[in-house]
Design a protein around this motif. Sequence first.
Motif: not given
Length: 232
Positions: A16-32
Amino acid sequence: MLDIKGLLVVRGQGPHAHRVRLDALTLRQGEICAITGESGCGKSTLLEAIGLLLAPQSLDHYHLGPQALDVGQLLAEDRQPELAAVRSQQLGFVLQNGGLLPFLTVRDNIQLPRRMLGLSRHSQAVDKAVEALRLGPLLDKLPQALSIGERQRVACVRAIAHEPRVLLADEPTAALDPNNARRLFELLLNLVGELGLSALVVSHDWPLIEQFGLPRLGAVNGEGETRFEPLA
């Protein structure tokens, strides 16, 4: 402001395990950036991991703030007091239901994070946020006297009252009608820009995200796994 690579979170165990992956995320100042996907795919799980409420199964790196604080190292060494300090000082959270304390006025709800951190009562950032979200006439009211939309606006201000680096909002418009959802989203975007924050917003309202032209991390579902990837 926020740089994450190789994040893996596992919910559940065995078959029943579920994996959640995020390879890459970059947020700059003022970015949404919006996190989108079907209900139950792991959007909130990803936000909780980024918000240091869930420990990742694996992580390449996690840097936060202009000085690139090595949060990944804190996680690897399980340095809980320092992680708690990062959560309370550098991250701000907006919950689906607002999470306001019913026995405190709007003013006191907003001031609570600053009081808990021993910060001064006055904050130019809070004054700007109150003005941007048009909350001045509501400051002396209790949450029960507010509409759902008003409570969510108060929750947004409370989330930035301690002047965090990154705002994390989990379905802030879920309980609102389309007009009020659009209005709150517009105000939230203005607030992020005005204060120079970075923000991640979980939302299932794809038309609203597209209307504002936000960059997206979209869910790609596989067998026992959801991977979040940038979408054009």
